[in-house]
Design a protein around this motif. Sequence first.
Motif, PDB file in Angstrom:
ATOM      1  N   ALA A 240      54.250  25.717  -5.458  1.00  0.00           N
ATOM      2  CA  ALA A 240      54.731  25.432  -3.918  1.00  0.00           C
ATOM      3  C   ALA A 240      55.499  23.834  -3.897  1.00  0.00           C
ATOM      4  O   ALA A 240      56.412  23.636  -2.925  1.00  0.00           O
ATOM      5  N   LEU A 241      54.697  23.313  -4.514  1.00  0.00           N
ATOM      6  CA  LEU A 241      54.542  21.331  -3.972  1.00  0.00           C
ATOM      7  C   LEU A 241      56.102  20.941  -5.674  1.00  0.00           C
ATOM      8  O   LEU A 241      55.979  20.067  -5.566  1.00  0.00           O
ATOM      9  N   ARG A 242      55.233  22.344  -6.163  1.00  0.00           N
ATOM     10  CA  ARG A 242      56.738  21.640  -8.169  1.00  0.00           C
ATOM     11  C   ARG A 242      58.013  20.792  -7.417  1.00  0.00           C
ATOM     12  O   ARG A 242      58.904  21.387  -6.510  1.00  0.00           O
ATOM     13  N   GLY A 243      58.345  20.021  -7.927  1.00  0.00           N
ATOM     14  CA  GLY A 243      59.946  19.978  -7.800  1.00  0.00           C
ATOM     15  C   GLY A 243      59.999  18.837  -6.633  1.00  0.00           C
ATOM     16  O   GLY A 243      60.493  17.703  -6.141  1.00  0.00           O
ATOM     17  N   GLU A 244      58.610  18.697  -5.492  1.00  0.00           N
ATOM     18  CA  GLU A 244      58.926  17.554  -4.931  1.00  0.00           C
ATOM     19  C   GLU A 244      57.207  16.759  -4.461  1.00  0.00           C
ATOM     20  O   GLU A 244      57.475  15.478  -4.358  1.00  0.00           O
ATOM     21  N   ALA A 245      56.238  17.338  -5.127  1.00  0.00           N
ATOM     22  CA  ALA A 245      55.001  16.484  -5.257  1.00  0.00           C
ATOM     23  C   ALA A 245      53.939  16.822  -6.798  1.00  0.00           C
ATOM     24  O   ALA A 245      54.262  18.211  -6.353  1.00  0.00           O
ATOM     25  N   GLU A 246      53.137  16.468  -6.656  1.00  0.00           N
ATOM     26  CA  GLU A 246      52.035  16.707  -7.905  1.00  0.00           C
ATOM     27  C   GLU A 246      50.456  16.220  -7.327  1.00  0.00           C
ATOM     28  O   GLU A 246      50.206  15.614  -6.556  1.00  0.00           O
ATOM     29  N   VAL A 247      50.199  17.097  -7.224  1.00  0.00           N
ATOM     30  CA  VAL A 247      48.485  17.389  -6.993  1.00  0.00           C
ATOM     31  C   VAL A 247      47.724  16.636  -8.146  1.00  0.00           C
ATOM     32  O   VAL A 247      48.063  17.948  -9.490  1.00  0.00           O
ATOM     33  N   LEU A 248      46.365  15.848  -7.635  1.00  0.00           N
ATOM     34  CA  LEU A 248      45.894  15.215  -9.400  1.00  0.00           C
ATOM     35  C   LEU A 248      44.014  15.705  -8.770  1.00  0.00           C
ATOM     36  O   LEU A 248      44.215  14.978  -6.968  1.00  0.00           O
ATOM     37  N   MET A 249      44.168  16.685  -9.257  1.00  0.00           N
ATOM     38  CA  MET A 249      42.451  16.500  -8.903  1.00  0.00           C
ATOM     39  C   MET A 249      40.777  16.045  -9.504  1.00  0.00           C
ATOM     40  O   MET A 249      41.573  15.893 -10.869  1.00  0.00           O
ATOM     41  N   GLY A 250      39.977  16.018  -9.525  1.00  0.00           N
ATOM     42  CA  GLY A 250      39.218  15.484 -10.509  1.00  0.00           C
ATOM     43  C   GLY A 250      38.262  14.627  -9.892  1.00  0.00           C
ATOM     44  O   GLY A 250      37.789  14.935  -9.041  1.00  0.00           O
ATOM     45  N   LYS A 251      37.172  14.835 -10.600  1.00  0.00           N
ATOM     46  CA  LYS A 251      35.712  13.769 -10.667  1.00  0.00           C
ATOM     47  C   LYS A 251      35.539  12.797  -9.446  1.00  0.00           C
ATOM     48  O   LYS A 251      36.891  11.505  -9.924  1.00  0.00           O
ATOM     49  N   ASN A 252      35.676  11.785  -8.280  1.00  0.00           N
ATOM     50  CA  ASN A 252      35.894  10.640  -7.622  1.00  0.00           C
ATOM     51  C   ASN A 252      35.497   9.822  -8.586  1.00  0.00           C
ATOM     52  O   ASN A 252      36.040   8.185  -9.065  1.00  0.00           O
ATOM     53  N   THR A 253      34.514   9.540  -9.559  1.00  0.00           N
ATOM     54  CA  THR A 253      34.298   8.191 -10.959  1.00  0.00           C
ATOM     55  C   THR A 253      34.966   8.127 -11.302  1.00  0.00           C
ATOM     56  O   THR A 253      35.896   6.782 -11.482  1.00  0.00           O
ATOM     57  N   MET A 254      35.707   9.073 -11.762  1.00  0.00           N
ATOM     58  CA  MET A 254      37.019   8.635 -12.897  1.00  0.00           C
ATOM     59  C   MET A 254      38.305   8.397 -11.670  1.00  0.00           C
ATOM     60  O   MET A 254      38.770   7.427 -12.417  1.00  0.00           O
ATOM     61  N   MET A 255      38.343   9.120 -11.016  1.00  0.00           N
ATOM     62  CA  MET A 255      39.563   8.440  -9.757  1.00  0.00           C
ATOM     63  C   MET A 255      39.109   7.043  -9.744  1.00  0.00           C
ATOM     64  O   MET A 255      39.819   6.222  -9.332  1.00  0.00           O
ATOM     65  N   ARG A 256      38.056   6.903  -9.330  1.00  0.00           N
ATOM     66  CA  ARG A 256      37.986   5.273  -8.805  1.00  0.00           C
ATOM     67  C   ARG A 256      38.428   3.985  -9.190  1.00  0.00           C
ATOM     68  O   ARG A 256      38.568   2.929  -9.792  1.00  0.00           O
ATOM     69  N   LYS A 257      38.081   4.618 -11.018  1.00  0.00           N
ATOM     70  CA  LYS A 257      37.602   4.191 -12.255  1.00  0.00           C
ATOM     71  C   LYS A 257      39.144   3.781 -13.061  1.00  0.00           C
ATOM     72  O   LYS A 257      39.958   2.865 -13.017  1.00  0.00           O
ATOM     73  N   ALA A 258      39.998   5.016 -12.207  1.00  0.00           N
ATOM     74  CA  ALA A 258      41.396   4.664 -12.947  1.00  0.00           C
ATOM     75  C   ALA A 258      42.086   3.694 -11.556  1.00  0.00           C
ATOM     76  O   ALA A 258      42.874   2.608 -12.288  1.00  0.00           O
ATOM     77  N   VAL A 259      41.477   3.989 -10.546  1.00  0.00           N
ATOM     78  CA  VAL A 259      42.324   2.804  -9.711  1.00  0.00           C
ATOM     79  C   VAL A 259      41.790   1.347  -9.776  1.00  0.00           C
ATOM     80  O   VAL A 259      42.950   0.662  -9.492  1.00  0.00           O
ATOM     81  N   ARG A 260      40.761   1.167 -10.183  1.00  0.00           N
ATOM     82  CA  ARG A 260      39.950   0.070  -9.751  1.00  0.00           C
ATOM     83  C   ARG A 260      40.864  -0.540 -11.644  1.00  0.00           C
ATOM     84  O   ARG A 260      40.838  -2.025 -11.365  1.00  0.00           O
ATOM     85  N   GLY A 261      40.860   0.567 -12.348  1.00  0.00           N
ATOM     86  CA  GLY A 261      41.793  -0.242 -13.525  1.00  0.00           C
ATOM     87  C   GLY A 261      42.996  -0.600 -13.539  1.00  0.00           C
ATOM     88  O   GLY A 261      43.361  -1.670 -14.623  1.00  0.00           O
ATOM     89  N   HIS A 262      43.631  -0.085 -12.251  1.00  0.00           N
ATOM     90  CA  HIS A 262      44.991  -0.442 -11.841  1.00  0.00           C
ATOM     91  C   HIS A 262      44.995  -1.532 -10.949  1.00  0.00           C
ATOM     92  O   HIS A 262      46.270  -1.349 -10.642  1.00  0.00           O
ATOM     93  N   MET A 263      44.378  -1.730 -10.036  1.00  0.00           N
ATOM     94  CA  MET A 263      44.576  -3.116  -9.727  1.00  0.00           C
ATOM     95  C   MET A 263      44.845  -3.803  -9.376  1.00  0.00           C
ATOM     96  O   MET A 263      45.697  -4.822  -8.975  1.00  0.00           O
ATOM     97  N   GLU A 264      44.502  -5.039 -11.010  1.00  0.00           N
ATOM     98  CA  GLU A 264      45.077  -5.762 -11.635  1.00  0.00           C
ATOM     99  C   GLU A 264      47.139  -5.975 -11.270  1.00  0.00           C
ATOM    100  O   GLU A 264      47.531  -6.886 -10.741  1.00  0.00           O
ATOM    101  N   ASN A 265      46.921  -4.632 -10.973  1.00  0.00           N
ATOM    102  CA  ASN A 265      49.022  -4.408 -11.040  1.00  0.00           C
ATOM    103  C   ASN A 265      49.134  -4.283  -9.664  1.00  0.00           C
ATOM    104  O   ASN A 265      50.569  -4.554  -9.353  1.00  0.00           O
ATOM    105  N   ASN A 266      48.707  -3.901  -9.054  1.00  0.00           N
ATOM    106  CA  ASN A 266      48.796  -3.101  -7.761  1.00  0.00           C
ATOM    107  C   ASN A 266      47.436  -3.734  -6.908  1.00  0.00           C
ATOM    108  O   ASN A 266      46.772  -2.889  -6.731  1.00  0.00           O
ATOM    109  N   PRO A 267      47.263  -4.603  -6.226  1.00  0.00           N
ATOM    110  CA  PRO A 267      46.166  -4.712  -5.906  1.00  0.00           C
ATOM    111  C   PRO A 267      45.912  -3.772  -4.149  1.00  0.00           C
ATOM    112  O   PRO A 267      44.777  -3.430  -4.000  1.00  0.00           O
ATOM    113  N   SER A 268      47.431  -3.635  -4.073  1.00  0.00           N
ATOM    114  CA  SER A 268      46.999  -2.845  -3.072  1.00  0.00           C
ATOM    115  C   SER A 268      46.517  -1.406  -2.583  1.00  0.00           C
ATOM    116  O   SER A 268      45.910  -0.562  -1.853  1.00  0.00           O
TER     117      SER A 268
END
Length: 313
Positions: free
Chosen positions: A47-75
């Motif tokens: 239903a969301l195809r073409g307008e939004a993307e859904v990303l599910m996963g373990k919280n630890t992995m999502m937090r690790k990805a966010v922390r690793g990208h905070m240098e480029n986007n601190p917000s």
Amino acid sequence: MVRGVDKATWKSNYFIKMVRLLDEYPKCFIVGADNVRSKQMQNIRIALRGEAEVLMGKNTMMRKAVRGHMENNPSLEKLLPYLRGNVGLVFTKYDLSHIRDLINVNRTKAPARAGAIAPVDVTIPAQNSGLGPEKTSFFQALAIPTKISRGTIEIINDVHLIHVGTKVGASEATLLNMLKMSPFSYGLEIEYIYDQGSIFSPMILDISDADIRNMFMAGVANVAAVSLEIGYPTVASAPHSIANAFKNVLAVAAETDYAFPEAEAMLAYLADPSAFIAAAPVAGATGAAAEEKKPEPEPEEESDDDMGFGLFD
């Protein structure tokens, strides 16, 4: 994990995908996915195809990805406290209200299960249950008033069976299943919204332009009232101050008979009060004229066909 791919490669691909989404999309929904089955999740993605993307996963992995990208986007640091529990992210570039509606419409009816937390209040309406008299004790255990009608159990009054936020008991779940009621519906629950460094509640999307305008005007009115009370001029109070000053000038002109262009109309009325009366009865005069023009009913002519004699005279 995708079959045929080792764990290290799968994790690497996941981090790459999440970083790409964080770079590509300026906003996302933080959604809860409790009680959402794989088939329903697949339908939501379609239903969301073409307008939004859904990303599910373990919280630890999502937090690790966010922390690793905070240098480029601190917000992105503001996302970290909300990546708790069974949550996912729905990324989009489009209007948030539209995407919210697409998410909310994809919900599935579900029966009440023992031990589940009720997301809504459940009320059983007064009805004929269709169950035989042997189930009477079951209703009595739940304090539900019933009577036997035509060999079946009839519920007399509406019964508030389950309150929102409480745990569903085994007896309540069994009764609802016997009545073939599926009172709950499950889907992605929007918990928070991230938009270019800001986190806010989804209720903000219900605020319309008219609501914002009304709140702004109420604030302006409060500023004007305070400014007038303490005698401190502001942009909001200036029109009121000018109007009040003009009223004072008119009062002085009326008292001293001092004329100036803006006061001439007022002085003219005060000099000739009959001008007030002359303007008032216009509407009444129009109505009186209309009544005068109304033709008087003509007297009915007496018929002389019977020459004044009755039928039996």
